[in-house]
Design a protein around this motif. Structure first.
Motif, short mmCIF file in Angstrom:
data_model
loop_
_atom_site.label_atom_id
_atom_site.label_comp_id
_atom_site.label_asym_id
_atom_site.label_seq_id
_atom_site.Cartn_x
_atom_site.Cartn_y
_atom_site.Cartn_z
N VAL A 121 9.51 11.42 18.99
CA VAL A 121 9.55 11.44 17.47
C VAL A 121 10.76 11.69 16.74
O VAL A 121 10.98 11.50 15.76
N TRP A 122 11.58 12.66 17.53
CA TRP A 122 13.00 13.05 17.19
C TRP A 122 13.84 11.89 16.78
O TRP A 122 14.74 11.88 15.92
N ARG A 123 13.55 10.73 17.33
CA ARG A 123 14.37 9.56 17.23
C ARG A 123 14.28 8.89 15.91
O ARG A 123 15.36 8.15 15.36
N ASP A 124 13.24 9.23 15.24
CA ASP A 124 12.98 8.64 14.02
C ASP A 124 13.42 9.83 12.64
O ASP A 124 12.57 10.81 12.90
N PRO A 125 14.20 9.67 11.66
CA PRO A 125 14.14 10.62 10.87
C PRO A 125 12.96 11.09 10.09
O PRO A 125 12.79 12.41 9.71
N ALA A 126 11.91 10.04 9.79
CA ALA A 126 10.79 10.61 9.58
C ALA A 126 9.79 11.37 10.31
O ALA A 126 9.12 12.42 10.23
N GLY B 224 0.79 -1.23 -0.02
CA GLY B 224 0.04 -0.01 -0.07
C GLY B 224 0.79 1.13 -0.05
O GLY B 224 1.86 1.47 -0.67
N ARG B 225 0.37 2.05 0.79
CA ARG B 225 1.03 3.63 0.67
C ARG B 225 2.51 3.59 1.44
O ARG B 225 2.81 2.63 2.29
N ASP B 226 3.19 4.50 1.40
CA ASP B 226 4.45 4.79 1.74
C ASP B 226 4.69 4.76 3.22
O ASP B 226 4.14 5.77 3.76
N PRO B 227 5.35 3.63 3.84
CA PRO B 227 5.45 3.75 5.28
C PRO B 227 6.29 4.82 6.11
O PRO B 227 5.77 5.26 7.02
N ARG B 228 6.88 5.20 5.35
CA ARG B 228 7.96 6.63 5.82
C ARG B 228 6.97 7.68 5.69
O ARG B 228 7.02 8.41 6.53
N ALA B 229 6.22 8.03 4.64
CA ALA B 229 5.25 9.01 4.54
C ALA B 229 4.32 8.91 5.70
O ALA B 229 3.80 10.11 6.36
#
Length: 298
Positions: free
Chosen positions: A238-243, A204-209
């Motif tokens: 949330v800062w821990r993940d680049p996304a 399906g859709r982009d998991p990073r997005a």
């Protein structure tokens, strides 16, 4: 059929799956199409002429689509389903009965079974543990979050608090609505006998997005309703993940909107959210109910 309930289905570019599942719905259906370019509206109109289809003409987000559907419904209760989900037979009839007999309950969230094998969603398992107990006049354990594909609402309560915040779009938009209903004094309850089947597509859709949007909405929701120490904890998480960092930058651009609409929760609701954070493992809960790890001091 249950005469006092309408099912609202928000969809975008999932024509075949939507067509396969719509016949399983047992209440009148309003499909709100978020600007699909795969022929969804015309296909539904041809195959299922009894289903009302509303075309938004753009991708306004799931929350906005549901708001449109609720506004068009003329029943006291509304169920939500996604284009990859449906309610088990009897569930909506039972939900209507429970809402009629529990007038202070605004929202019922059901048990979610995932895939063809019917695996219990971990979120449902967490809700069943009932860390907040059950209010004396509620039909099930108190919750402060839900999955939109597994919820039945009192339409008047939904409209009282303004429905979904359309600025949040899709992914994690449920959290703010749950908080606002609780803040307005309504009960939100988990009822295991109500069953929603969720059949997510294998691709399906982009998991990073998606992670970026979820991070953005977590930060915005916290900033709109939670104390500063919780906002800081959400930002740190949330800062821990680049996304997540990209989502944080997106949230920062909404600062003016947040300041205009910030409305801290009543102490009782904030206390319940903190209690959930202490008792519910983060891996078992969505962003709307799993609070950030221990709030920073101050």
């Amino acid at each position: 059929m249950t005469p006092d309930l309408t099912t609202v289905v928000a969809t975008r570019n999932r024509r075949d799956q939507l067509l396969a599942l719509l016949p399983r719905h047992t209440a009148p259906v309003i499909v709100v199409d978020n600007g699909s370019d795969d022929g969804t509206p015309a296909a539904v109109a041809r195959a299922l002429p009894h289903v009302r289809v509303v075309e938004l003409g753009r991708n306004a987000g799931a929350g906005a689509a549901r708001n449109v559907g609720v506004a068009l419904a003329d029943t006291p209760f509304v169920a939500f389903a996604d284009d990859d989900s449906y309610w088990a037979p009897g569930s909506l009839e039972r939900a209507g009965e429970l809402l009629r007999t529990h007038p202070r309950t605004a929202l019922l969230t059901g048990r979610v079974l995932v895939g063809r094998a019917g695996r219990l969603d971990p979120i449902s398992a967490g809700m069943a543990r009932a860390p907040l107990g059950t209010a004396p006049d509620a039909p099930g354990p108190t919750v402060l979050g839900f999955l939109a594909c597994a919820v039945v609402l009192r339409r008047a309560a939904y409209r009282q608090v303004g429905g979904f915040a359309e600025r949040l779009g899709t992914y994690g938009e449920e959290a703010l609505l749950a908080m606002d209903l609780a803040a307005a004094g309504w009960h939100l309850a988990y009822v295991a006998e109500l069953v929603a089947h969720h059949l997510p597509a294998p691709t399906g859709r982009d998991p990073r997005a998606r992670r970026r949007i979820e991070a953005r909405n977590r930060v915005l929701t916290a900033a709109l309703r939670r104390p500063g120490r919780v906002v800081r904890a959400v930002v740190a998480e949330v800062w821990r993940d680049p996304a997540g960092r990209a989502g944080l930058a997106d949230a920062a651009r909404e600062l003016g909107w947040v300041l205009r609409h910030r409305r801290p929760l009543p102490a009782r609701v904030e206390a319940d959210l903190l209690a959930l954070a202490r008792t519910r493992p983060a891996a078992d809960a969505p962003a709307d109910v799993a609070a950030p790890a221990p709030p920073a001091a101050g």
